[in-house]
Design a protein around this motif. Structure first.
Motif, PDB file in Angstrom:
ATOM      1  N   MET A   1      37.412 -20.815 -38.244  1.00 29.17           N
ATOM      2  CA  MET A   1      38.549 -20.309 -38.723  1.00 29.17           C
ATOM      3  C   MET A   1      39.696 -20.733 -37.418  1.00 29.17           C
ATOM      4  O   MET A   1      39.349 -20.005 -36.465  1.00 29.17           O
ATOM      5  CB  MET A   1      39.036 -19.152 -39.393  1.00 29.17           C
ATOM      6  N   THR A   2      40.503 -21.422 -37.503  1.00 26.59           N
ATOM      7  CA  THR A   2      41.556 -21.749 -36.207  1.00 26.59           C
ATOM      8  C   THR A   2      42.488 -20.434 -36.381  1.00 26.59           C
ATOM      9  O   THR A   2      43.115 -19.851 -37.286  1.00 26.59           O
ATOM     10  CB  THR A   2      42.617 -22.793 -36.468  1.00 26.59           C
ATOM     11  N   PRO A   3      42.600 -19.991 -35.021  1.00 28.21           N
ATOM     12  CA  PRO A   3      43.571 -18.721 -35.065  1.00 28.21           C
ATOM     13  C   PRO A   3      45.079 -19.261 -35.304  1.00 28.21           C
ATOM     14  O   PRO A   3      45.479 -20.302 -35.285  1.00 28.21           O
ATOM     15  CB  PRO A   3      43.609 -18.298 -33.356  1.00 28.21           C
ATOM     16  N   THR A   4      45.794 -18.444 -36.140  1.00 28.37           N
ATOM     17  CA  THR A   4      46.963 -18.654 -36.586  1.00 28.37           C
ATOM     18  C   THR A   4      48.234 -17.894 -35.873  1.00 28.37           C
ATOM     19  O   THR A   4      47.631 -16.736 -35.387  1.00 28.37           O
ATOM     20  CB  THR A   4      47.125 -18.716 -38.061  1.00 28.37           C
ATOM     21  N   HIS A   5      49.413 -18.128 -35.954  1.00 29.71           N
ATOM     22  CA  HIS A   5      50.465 -17.347 -35.180  1.00 29.71           C
ATOM     23  C   HIS A   5      51.116 -16.276 -36.284  1.00 29.71           C
ATOM     24  O   HIS A   5      50.983 -16.655 -37.599  1.00 29.71           O
ATOM     25  CB  HIS A   5      51.455 -18.284 -34.532  1.00 29.71           C
ATOM     26  N   LEU A   6      51.294 -15.320 -35.893  1.00 31.57           N
ATOM     27  CA  LEU A   6      51.953 -14.289 -36.500  1.00 31.57           C
ATOM     28  C   LEU A   6      53.044 -14.628 -37.140  1.00 31.57           C
ATOM     29  O   LEU A   6      54.163 -15.319 -36.362  1.00 31.57           O
ATOM     30  CB  LEU A   6      52.299 -12.972 -35.944  1.00 31.57           C
ATOM     31  N   PRO A   7      53.469 -14.370 -38.237  1.00 30.90           N
ATOM     32  CA  PRO A   7      55.061 -14.651 -38.570  1.00 30.90           C
ATOM     33  C   PRO A   7      55.881 -13.681 -37.828  1.00 30.90           C
ATOM     34  O   PRO A   7      55.568 -12.384 -37.684  1.00 30.90           O
ATOM     35  CB  PRO A   7      54.890 -14.385 -40.266  1.00 30.90           C
ATOM     36  N   GLY A   8      56.941 -14.259 -37.562  1.00 24.98           N
ATOM     37  CA  GLY A   8      57.990 -13.082 -36.780  1.00 24.98           C
ATOM     38  C   GLY A   8      57.473 -13.214 -35.495  1.00 24.98           C
ATOM     39  O   GLY A   8      57.111 -13.850 -35.032  1.00 24.98           O
ATOM     40  N   ARG A   9      58.280 -12.519 -34.471  1.00 27.75           N
ATOM     41  CA  ARG A   9      58.181 -12.518 -33.072  1.00 27.75           C
ATOM     42  C   ARG A   9      57.606 -11.135 -32.771  1.00 27.75           C
ATOM     43  O   ARG A   9      58.229 -10.097 -32.342  1.00 27.75           O
ATOM     44  CB  ARG A   9      59.184 -12.579 -32.400  1.00 27.75           C
ATOM     45  N   VAL A  10      56.312 -10.947 -32.650  1.00 30.41           N
ATOM     46  CA  VAL A  10      55.753  -9.685 -32.480  1.00 30.41           C
ATOM     47  C   VAL A  10      54.779 -10.157 -30.851  1.00 30.41           C
ATOM     48  O   VAL A  10      54.060 -10.893 -30.648  1.00 30.41           O
ATOM     49  CB  VAL A  10      54.656  -9.261 -33.042  1.00 30.41           C
ATOM     50  N   ALA A  11      55.323  -9.308 -29.806  1.00 32.11           N
ATOM     51  CA  ALA A  11      54.715  -9.927 -28.584  1.00 32.11           C
ATOM     52  C   ALA A  11      53.379  -8.975 -28.351  1.00 32.11           C
ATOM     53  O   ALA A  11      53.658  -7.763 -28.143  1.00 32.11           O
ATOM     54  CB  ALA A  11      55.659  -9.228 -27.443  1.00 32.11           C
ATOM     55  N   ILE A  12      52.342  -9.673 -28.315  1.00 28.27           N
ATOM     56  CA  ILE A  12      50.971  -8.991 -28.049  1.00 28.27           C
ATOM     57  C   ILE A  12      50.494  -9.921 -26.965  1.00 28.27           C
ATOM     58  O   ILE A  12      50.350 -11.081 -26.924  1.00 28.27           O
ATOM     59  CB  ILE A  12      50.319  -9.204 -29.363  1.00 28.27           C
ATOM     60  N   PRO A  13      49.985  -8.915 -25.738  1.00 27.13           N
ATOM     61  CA  PRO A  13      49.433  -9.782 -24.723  1.00 27.13           C
ATOM     62  C   PRO A  13      48.126 -10.220 -24.907  1.00 27.13           C
ATOM     63  O   PRO A  13      47.569 -10.074 -26.141  1.00 27.13           O
ATOM     64  CB  PRO A  13      49.259  -8.671 -23.624  1.00 27.13           C
ATOM     65  N   SER A  14      47.551 -10.952 -24.109  1.00 21.70           N
ATOM     66  CA  SER A  14      45.994 -11.533 -24.374  1.00 21.70           C
ATOM     67  C   SER A  14      45.162 -10.263 -24.797  1.00 21.70           C
ATOM     68  O   SER A  14      45.532  -9.378 -24.138  1.00 21.70           O
ATOM     69  CB  SER A  14      45.504 -12.507 -23.104  1.00 21.70           C
ATOM     70  N   GLY A  99      39.284 -14.480 -38.327  1.00 25.67           N
ATOM     71  CA  GLY A  99      38.868 -13.424 -39.193  1.00 25.67           C
ATOM     72  C   GLY A  99      39.638 -12.410 -39.833  1.00 25.67           C
ATOM     73  O   GLY A  99      39.349 -11.543 -40.437  1.00 25.67           O
ATOM     74  N   VAL A 100      40.920 -12.477 -39.210  1.00 21.77           N
ATOM     75  CA  VAL A 100      42.178 -11.415 -39.843  1.00 21.77           C
ATOM     76  C   VAL A 100      42.371 -11.794 -41.197  1.00 21.77           C
ATOM     77  O   VAL A 100      42.785 -13.280 -41.388  1.00 21.77           O
ATOM     78  CB  VAL A 100      43.065 -11.284 -38.770  1.00 21.77           C
ATOM     79  N   TYR A 101      42.534 -10.989 -41.948  1.00 22.59           N
ATOM     80  CA  TYR A 101      42.405 -11.364 -43.404  1.00 22.59           C
ATOM     81  C   TYR A 101      44.310 -11.518 -43.727  1.00 22.59           C
ATOM     82  O   TYR A 101      44.983 -11.071 -43.190  1.00 22.59           O
ATOM     83  CB  TYR A 101      42.047 -10.241 -44.382  1.00 22.59           C
ATOM     84  N   GLY A 102      44.448 -12.318 -44.760  1.00 25.33           N
ATOM     85  CA  GLY A 102      45.730 -12.548 -45.129  1.00 25.33           C
ATOM     86  C   GLY A 102      46.615 -11.461 -45.432  1.00 25.33           C
ATOM     87  O   GLY A 102      47.859 -11.459 -45.063  1.00 25.33           O
ATOM     88  N   ALA A 103      46.140 -10.435 -46.077  1.00 24.98           N
ATOM     89  CA  ALA A 103      47.034  -9.248 -46.325  1.00 24.98           C
ATOM     90  C   ALA A 103      47.659  -8.616 -45.053  1.00 24.98           C
ATOM     91  O   ALA A 103      48.538  -8.220 -45.045  1.00 24.98           O
ATOM     92  CB  ALA A 103      46.390  -8.137 -47.075  1.00 24.98           C
ATOM     93  N   ALA A 104      46.748  -8.710 -44.092  1.00 26.44           N
ATOM     94  CA  ALA A 104      47.452  -8.140 -42.643  1.00 26.44           C
ATOM     95  C   ALA A 104      48.515  -8.839 -42.194  1.00 26.44           C
ATOM     96  O   ALA A 104      49.456  -8.324 -41.710  1.00 26.44           O
ATOM     97  CB  ALA A 104      46.180  -8.495 -41.813  1.00 26.44           C
ATOM     98  N   TYR A 105      48.580 -10.304 -42.601  1.00 27.29           N
ATOM     99  CA  TYR A 105      49.640 -11.161 -42.043  1.00 27.29           C
ATOM    100  C   TYR A 105      50.821 -10.556 -42.778  1.00 27.29           C
ATOM    101  O   TYR A 105      51.982 -10.660 -42.251  1.00 27.29           O
ATOM    102  CB  TYR A 105      49.287 -12.614 -42.053  1.00 27.29           C
ATOM    103  N   THR A 106      50.685 -10.340 -44.238  1.00 24.54           N
ATOM    104  CA  THR A 106      51.758  -9.970 -45.108  1.00 24.54           C
ATOM    105  C   THR A 106      52.191  -8.712 -44.642  1.00 24.54           C
ATOM    106  O   THR A 106      53.473  -8.362 -44.425  1.00 24.54           O
ATOM    107  CB  THR A 106      51.380  -9.898 -46.468  1.00 24.54           C
ATOM    108  N   ALA A 107      51.371  -7.785 -44.124  1.00 25.31           N
ATOM    109  CA  ALA A 107      51.994  -6.292 -43.915  1.00 25.31           C
ATOM    110  C   ALA A 107      52.699  -6.178 -42.550  1.00 25.31           C
ATOM    111  O   ALA A 107      53.500  -5.692 -42.242  1.00 25.31           O
ATOM    112  CB  ALA A 107      50.792  -5.527 -43.785  1.00 25.31           C
ATOM    113  N   LEU A 108      52.138  -7.345 -41.729  1.00 23.33           N
ATOM    114  CA  LEU A 108      52.698  -7.235 -40.247  1.00 23.33           C
ATOM    115  C   LEU A 108      54.008  -8.120 -40.416  1.00 23.33           C
ATOM    116  O   LEU A 108      55.011  -7.845 -39.808  1.00 23.33           O
ATOM    117  CB  LEU A 108      51.673  -7.958 -39.254  1.00 23.33           C
TER     118      LEU A 108
END
Length: 191
Positions: A1-14, A99-108
């Motif tokens: 699975m290719t990492p995807t970017h978060l919707p919105g602008r949340v700054a998370i460091p490496s 491996g981060v599940y889709g519902a997490a993206y929705t909540a975030l």
């Protein structure tokens, strides 16, 4: 699975490495002797504030890493509201681990939209010393908790998170090749 970017602008460091090695003495020597233009570009990847970057660059050479980090902290504490707004505006989208599940993206996405609507800037949080598998929960809890802040309280918290991000990014650069030319915009291991 290719990492995807978060919707919105949340700054998370490496995401943090499991073991951290201290920067080498040659890394500080390289930092101290790098041309001004190079060091300013590097510093602006640590914190997107020209005032902060200029102040750190102008006070070189630093006798040791602790002095550099103390100067970084002090310069971050002294940023004016406009400088903080500029630094917040410069934060970019991170990638979440595989491996981060889709519902997490929705909540975030929902939490971040509420945060930006209330405060008018990106949510920032430093995840240093946190296990990668705990990052998403920590970010979600952080956004939800900080949504209860009033704008002035949140400005103070966001400024502190930016200070911590700058410190961590600066250390990451110093731990790198020693030439301070690496970019925090590159994918980190484990991303």
């Amino acid at each position: 699975m290719t990492p995807t970017h978060l919707p919105g602008r949340v700054a998370i460091p490496s995401l943090p490495e499991q073991t951290r090695t201290p920067p080498s003495p040659t890394a500080l020597e390289s930092f101290n002797s790098a041309p001004d233009d190079d060091i300013l570009r590097t510093l602006l990847t640590c914190l997107h504030s020209p005032r902060w970057a200029d102040r750190i660059a102008d006070h070189r050479p630093y006798p040791d890493i602790d002095s550099l980090l103390a100067a970084s902290d002090e310069a971050a504490y002294d940023l004016m509201p406009g400088d903080l707004a500029e630094a917040l505006a410069g934060e970019t989208l991170p990638a979440l681990p595989e491996g981060v599940y889709g519902a997490a993206y929705t909540a975030l996405d929902a939490a971040n939209a509420a945060y930006e609507a209330k405060f008018g800037h990106a949510f920032v949080i430093c995840l240093d010393h946190l296990a990668p598998n705990e990052a998403l929960d920590h970010v979600l809890a952080g956004i939800r908790s900080r949504l209860t802040n009033d704008p002035e309280e949140e400005r103070v918290v966001a400024a502190e998170e930016l200070r911590r991000l700058a410190r961590g990014r600066l250390l990451t650069h110093l731990r790198g090749a020693g030439n301070c030319a690496t970019s925090h915009n590159e994918p980190a291991p484990g991303k």
